[in-house]
Design an enzyme around this catalytic site. Structure first.
Site, short mmCIF file in Angstrom:
data_model
loop_
_atom_site.label_atom_id
_atom_site.label_comp_id
_atom_site.label_asym_id
_atom_site.label_seq_id
_atom_site.Cartn_x
_atom_site.Cartn_y
_atom_site.Cartn_z
N ALA A 228 5.02 9.54 -2.57
CA ALA A 228 5.57 9.14 -3.86
C ALA A 228 4.72 9.66 -5.02
O ALA A 228 5.25 10.15 -6.03
CB ALA A 228 5.65 7.62 -3.92
N HIS B 221 -22.92 -3.58 -4.51
CA HIS B 221 -23.24 -4.20 -3.23
C HIS B 221 -22.81 -5.66 -3.25
O HIS B 221 -23.05 -6.35 -4.22
CB HIS B 221 -24.76 -4.14 -3.00
CG HIS B 221 -25.20 -4.82 -1.74
ND1 HIS B 221 -25.00 -4.27 -0.52
CD2 HIS B 221 -25.82 -6.01 -1.56
CE1 HIS B 221 -25.49 -5.09 0.41
NE2 HIS B 221 -25.99 -6.16 -0.21
C1 FAD Z 1 9.22 3.99 5.48
C2 FAD Z 1 8.58 4.82 4.42
C3 FAD Z 1 7.35 4.49 3.93
C4 FAD Z 1 6.75 5.24 2.93
N1 FAD Z 1 5.53 4.87 2.46
C5 FAD Z 1 4.95 5.59 1.49
C6 FAD Z 1 3.71 5.19 0.95
O1 FAD Z 1 3.15 4.17 1.33
N2 FAD Z 1 3.16 5.95 -0.02
C7 FAD Z 1 3.77 7.09 -0.48
O2 FAD Z 1 3.22 7.75 -1.36
N3 FAD Z 1 4.96 7.49 0.02
C8 FAD Z 1 5.56 6.77 0.98
N4 FAD Z 1 6.78 7.15 1.46
C9 FAD Z 1 7.37 8.41 0.95
C10 FAD Z 1 8.04 8.22 -0.42
O3 FAD Z 1 9.00 7.21 -0.34
C11 FAD Z 1 8.67 9.54 -0.84
O4 FAD Z 1 7.72 10.57 -0.81
C12 FAD Z 1 9.23 9.46 -2.24
O5 FAD Z 1 10.20 8.46 -2.35
C13 FAD Z 1 9.85 10.82 -2.63
O6 FAD Z 1 10.37 10.77 -3.91
P1 FAD Z 1 11.60 11.70 -4.31
O7 FAD Z 1 11.85 11.44 -5.76
O8 FAD Z 1 11.36 13.08 -3.89
O9 FAD Z 1 12.82 11.21 -3.43
P2 FAD Z 1 13.53 9.80 -3.23
O10 FAD Z 1 12.63 8.68 -3.53
O11 FAD Z 1 14.16 9.87 -1.90
O12 FAD Z 1 14.62 9.79 -4.37
C14 FAD Z 1 15.71 10.64 -4.38
C15 FAD Z 1 16.84 9.95 -5.12
O13 FAD Z 1 17.90 10.88 -5.31
C16 FAD Z 1 19.11 10.20 -5.15
N5 FAD Z 1 20.14 11.20 -4.82
C17 FAD Z 1 20.19 12.00 -3.73
N6 FAD Z 1 21.26 12.81 -3.81
C18 FAD Z 1 21.88 12.51 -4.95
C19 FAD Z 1 23.06 12.99 -5.60
N7 FAD Z 1 23.79 13.94 -5.06
N8 FAD Z 1 23.41 12.46 -6.79
C20 FAD Z 1 22.66 11.48 -7.35
N9 FAD Z 1 21.56 10.98 -6.81
C21 FAD Z 1 21.17 11.48 -5.62
C22 FAD Z 1 18.85 9.21 -4.02
O14 FAD Z 1 19.77 8.14 -4.05
C23 FAD Z 1 17.43 8.78 -4.33
O15 FAD Z 1 17.40 7.62 -5.13
C24 FAD Z 1 7.42 6.39 2.42
C25 FAD Z 1 8.68 6.73 2.91
C26 FAD Z 1 9.26 5.96 3.88
C27 FAD Z 1 10.64 6.31 4.37
#
Ligand code: FAD
Length: 459
Positions: A313, A436
């Protein structure tokens, strides 16, 4: 205002997850006009299905362990059971509060939040339910989905993290397919909640992206916790009958479980969204972008999990902010992917930044390493945790890798990433004073030792 002006923005962002919303917030701060398109919930995977809910489960798991282990500290506690409706209410409450806060934040800025599924109609046009949003720049941020294996359908008791986050009971026997970050975090939760857990990993070690010494220590700790795991073994298939899943391995072994958690990685959400038609180069589903997050099509940027690299994230946040500043003309410095801190929140926690020993040897040739055992750290002894902090430095040069394992050690990654990103020498850190008794002190002690003046260091 003409219809065209209403639908024209400096930036149109497709996807409101970590990467997309961070870009929107920073762009609005810079006075740019922004449309943020989201088909599900603002906040994306991290807030609703990833980081936040899993860490809430891990905290509940820690509470369960504390209840079990009170006697070790002279406190009379007993562990009775886990009430999943209570755990879910707590977890969902955390998510709901953060979601409300984020919605308020986006609303308070000059951001047009467009609900609906969008797709790229042309290189500068995103269409949502018939509305065409024209962007001087377009940012692709559609994130990732939980993958499965060929022939392994996600249904019933075979699930990914998406379903496992909402269980209404604790399954007695769990097989976790995949010993990466998500796999070991869930394995840790299930064990603490009382399940019998077996991890199946095809690679030779758990958390294979980490330094080898970290994998060894995690395996030791998991053995102690009686979390079963098999590494270097291949999954052959799974069948369900009634509420039972039969998991078979290529070795011929069968394992019976009440839940099979498939944690074999996450794939990019890019198919059918018009990216390729707009000329964007895609490689195995991922959008290729350069170090300035630009795709090969001028004016189209990509951030977050759809871009090859660490799926985290805070990488998405950083890339989103970077793109907003780039478009805003601030010419931000490029992001060093190695400088992105990585934390795995199982028990014990793992935290790292920079190069593993093997990677550093390959990149820099001559290196030095130092392992500081948490056995010499007062606070770690108080917490009754085991582990170490391993430093990797270029010979006579800066620290290029910090690798840590132990209860709560994730919180130490803040200083570790400053050390890596500011290219600190061990002697630079050794002269700074660490409080510490804290676990943070162990980072200071490791640097004291590597600088040639060990304090509480044995051997
Ligand atoms: C179980 C789990 C635990 C995790 N734990 C951690 C952690 O502890 N720390 C960490 O840093 N990362 C963690 N991650 C990873 C983190 O969630 C992702 O790296 C992060 O969410 C990526 O961000 P993003 O914006 O690329 O994508 P996403 O958060 O997946 O967001 C993409 C968004 O785009 C939207 N979207 C997709 N297609 C369309 C469309 N055609 N039209 C409109 N909207 C659309 C989706 O609905 C979504 O809301 C974890 C992931 C999982 C699955």
């Amino acid at each position: 205002m003409s219809a065209t002006a209403e639908n024209t923005f400096d930036i149109v962002i497709l996807g409101g997850g970590s990467g997309g919303y961070a870009c929107a917030l920073r762009a609005a701060e810079l006075g740019l006009s922004v449309a943020l398109v989201e088909k599900g919930k603002l906040g994306g995977t991290c807030l609703h299905m990833g980081c936040i809910p899993t860490k809430a489960l891990l905290h509940a798991a820690e509470v369960a362990d504390s209840a079990r282990e009170g006697g070790q500290f002279g406190v009379k506690t007993t562990f009775e059971s886990v009430d999943m409706s209570g755990v879910n209410a707590y977890k969902d409450g955390v998510v709901a509060r953060l979601y409300k806060g984020l919605q308020g934040l986006v609303k308070s800025k000059n951001i047009e939040f467009v609900e609906g599924e969008g797709h790229l109609l042309a290189k500068n046009v995103v269409e949502v339910a018939g509305r065409q949003l024209v962007g001087k720049n377009v940012v692709l941020a559609t994130g990732s989905y939980a993958k499965s294996l060929p022939g392994l359908d996600i249904a019933g008791k075979i699930m990914t993290s998406d379903q496992a986050l909402f269980l209404d009971h604790v399954p007695p026997r769990v097989v976790v397919l995949g010993g990466g970050v998500i796999g070991v975090e869930f394995a840790s939760v299930f064990k603490s909640f009382g399940s019998e857990v077996t991890i199946i990993e095809a690679l030779p070690r758990l958390v294979a992206a980490e330094d080898e010494a970290i994998s060894k220590q995690l395996e030791r700790s998991f053995r102690k916790r009686k979390i079963n795991f098999q590494t270097g073994v291949k999954f052959a298939g799974a069948t369900q009958s009634g509420d039972v899943v039969q998991v078979s391995l290529e070795s011929g072994e069968n394992i019976e479980a009440d839940l099979l958690l498939v944690a074999v990685g996450r794939g990019p959400v890019t198919a059918g969204l018009g990216y390729e038609e707009a000329g964007v180069t895609i490689d195995r589903g991922f959008v290729l972008a350069n170090e300035r997050c630009q795709t090969n099509v001028e004016g189209i940027f990509a951030v977050g999990d759809i871009v090859p690299g660490l799926q985290l994230a805070h990488r998405g946040f950083a890339q989103g902010i970077f793109v907003a500043e780039q478009i805003g003309g601030l010419n931000p410095p490029v992001i060093d992917e190695m400088g992105i801190p990585r934390v795995t929140y199982c028990e014990p926690e793992i935290a790292s930044v920079g190069y593993t020993e093997a990677q550093a040897r390959e990149k820099f040739g001559e290196i030095e390493t130092y392992d500081y055992n948490l056995g010499g750290n007062g606070k770690s002894q108080i917490l009754a945790t085991q582990g170490f902090i391993k430093l990797v430095r270029q010979k006579d040069g800066p620290v290029v890798g910090v690798h840590m394992i132990g209860a709560r050690i994730g919180e130490q990654v803040g200083e570790a990433q400053l050390i890596y990103n500011w290219e600190a020498l061990p002697s630079d850190v050794a002269q700074l004073i660490h409080a510490h008794p804290t676990q943070n002190e162990a980072l200071g002690e490791a640097h004291l030792a590597l600088a040639g003046k060990p304090l509480h260091a044995h051997g």
